[in-house]
Design an enzyme around this catalytic site. Structure first.
Site, short mmCIF file in Angstrom:
data_model
loop_
_atom_site.label_atom_id
_atom_site.label_comp_id
_atom_site.label_asym_id
_atom_site.label_seq_id
_atom_site.Cartn_x
_atom_site.Cartn_y
_atom_site.Cartn_z
N ASP A 1 36.29 39.41 40.27
CA ASP A 1 36.69 37.75 38.93
C ASP A 1 35.54 37.03 38.57
O ASP A 1 35.61 36.47 37.42
CB ASP A 1 37.59 37.81 40.19
CG ASP A 1 38.54 36.48 39.91
OD1 ASP A 1 38.50 35.43 39.71
OD2 ASP A 1 39.32 36.45 39.18
N VAL B 1 41.70 35.72 36.95
CA VAL B 1 41.12 36.91 36.68
C VAL B 1 41.86 38.34 36.38
O VAL B 1 42.53 39.04 35.67
CB VAL B 1 39.56 37.20 35.65
CG1 VAL B 1 39.42 37.95 34.91
CG2 VAL B 1 38.66 36.36 35.14
N ASP B 2 41.91 37.93 38.15
CA ASP B 2 42.70 39.89 38.46
C ASP B 2 43.59 39.34 38.39
O ASP B 2 44.39 40.49 38.22
CB ASP B 2 42.16 39.77 40.54
CG ASP B 2 41.46 39.92 40.29
OD1 ASP B 2 40.52 41.52 39.81
OD2 ASP B 2 40.33 40.10 41.49
N VAL B 3 44.71 38.35 38.85
CA VAL B 3 46.59 38.37 38.78
C VAL B 3 46.67 38.57 37.31
O VAL B 3 47.03 38.89 36.80
CB VAL B 3 46.58 36.75 39.28
CG1 VAL B 3 48.00 36.47 38.92
CG2 VAL B 3 46.34 37.09 40.70
#
Length: 417
Positions: free
Chosen positions: A143, A172-174
């Site tokens: 991320d 960003v992962d989410v």
């Protein structure tokens, strides 16, 4: 009550945050999600135990929150038997998710082309750092590295000479997990309108693309006009001088007096009405124009100083109440835990939390899915599975006998991807 994705079966070969969040949405909306894990240890998030969390077994809170309501099948895809097992299961599913680097699952005959041959109508979603094409596609991604690459770190912070600042959580992962879920649901809906054999879809979702979507207005502005975004610290996106954050006597306060009408209400509360006719402070032609727009400062440092001085002796808590009462968006700056405790203790927000029950009675509480349906089933309360918990039932479905099932069960803890 029925859930919208009941009857949809998902094979989930993802791990950590992005892919598991995508499949969490599917599971909580009613899909049957089968999580494929390595026999040794499983998803790395199973090891993400906090120092004080010593009795969680192999389903700590961080893992459970992302994998509640799923099934777990532990097989080693590096072996022919393990890969064959996953392929056999893939024949039965509607959706296949993976978030390895491009090319990794294809080595074991589990890439899109191989799965499409045995299941032409599959919706196959690959989640990666840089996408499936291009010279960077095989790079590893985390991320904060993607935040650095895409310019997100240089949008945070204040001033051109300040060091880069990352968003303080894996944003960003989410985001890519949410986009993955959205794209999958759309593709599943498309399947209901297409003839058999033409219902399949391949989805390429990347962290880089998700990062750009989070910065969508700014990225669009640069692509269209080559306007590089300025670092504005804790000021709002509109650029209005009172879309800002101020130190008060008891903490910090964020305000969003973006329009002339909101600005007039703000200055009336704190005694700075004279600014509304001060041509040093504001672009008065714009400020007084019919319809208006956003407030434009002529001398921004001067305006900022006026408000900084006015707020310095006031209570952020009191200002939050007073400004919202007259229609000016404002909030005292809180820590996450402080906000959650306050919301759950009062009536300010209807926060629909979800609790998942783990084996042994442990409960994992989450803020839910971010939305709720009025006329559909609520999220399931079933917790995340133990590693390989569903091996017996799933392997029996595929035709494995009792001896083979016992043998594969015994391999859990003895191999890894």
């Amino acid at each position: 009550m029925a859930k919208p994705l009941e009857g949809v079966r998902v094979l989930d070969m993802s791990h950590v945050i992005a892919g598991p969040l995508a499949s969490l949405y599917l599971a909580q909306l009613g899909a049957e999600v089968i999580k494929i894990e390595a026999p040794l240890g499983g998803d790395v998030m199973r090891s993400s135990k906090g120092a004080a969390l010593t009795d969680e077994g192999d389903t700590p809170a961080g893992f459970a929150a992302l994998n509640a309501g799923k099934l777990s099948l532990a097989v080693d895809i590096r072996t022919p038997e393990g890969a064959d097992t996953v392929r056999a299961l893939a024949r039965t599913v509607d959706v296949f998710i993976e978030n390895f680097r491009p090319g990794v699952v294809a080595k074991y005959g589990l890439g899109y082309d191989a799965i499409r041959e045995i299941n032409p109508d599959v919706v196959y979603c690959s989640i990666s750092g840089y996408g499936q094409e291009g010279e960077w596609s095989r790079r590893g991604a985390y991320d904060h590295v993607v935040q650095a690459l895409t310019g997100m770190m240089m949008m945070s912070g204040d001033g051109d000479d300040a060091p880069p600042v990352k968003v303080g959580f894996p944003v960003v992962d989410v985001a890519v997990g949410m986009l993955g879920a959205l794209s999958i649901v759309a593709a599943v809906h498309r399947r209901s309108r297409e003839p058999e054999g033409q219902r399949g879809q391949y989805i390429d979702a990347s962290m880089v693309q998700a990062s750009l979507m989070l910065m969508y207005p700014n990225a669009s502005s640069f692509l269209t006009h080559r306007t590089e975004p300025k670092r504005v610290g804790n000021r709002g996106y509109t650029g209005s001088p009172t879309a800002d954050t101020y130190r008060c006597a008891d903490g910090w306060l964020a305000t969003a007096a973006n329009t002339p009408a909101q600005f007039r209400k703000l200055v009336a509360v704190i005694g700075l009405e004279a600014l509304c006719s001060d041509d040093r402070a504001l672009d008065l032609a714009s400020f007084n124009a019919p319809g208006g727009g956003f407030v434009i400062a002529r001398d921004l440092p001067y305006v900022q100083q006026c408000f900084q001085d006015a707020f310095a002796t006031r209570s952020a808590a009191d200002m939050e109440v007073q400004l919202n009462a007259v229609g000016v968006p404002a909030a005292r700056v809180r820590k996450l835990g402080e906000f959650l405790d306050e919301v759950q203790a009062g009536n300010g927000i209807a926060l629909r939390t979800t609790s998942y029950r783990q084996q042994g009675g442990a409960k994992v509480r989450t803020p839910g899915l971010g939305f709720s349906y009025r006329f559909d089933g609520a999220p399931s309360t079933t917790g995340a599975p133990s590693l390989g918990q569903d091996n017996p039932a799933l392997l029996a479905e595929l035709g494995f006998g009792p001896d083979a099932i016992r043998s594969m069960r015994g391999e859990i803890g003895a191999a890894a991807y």
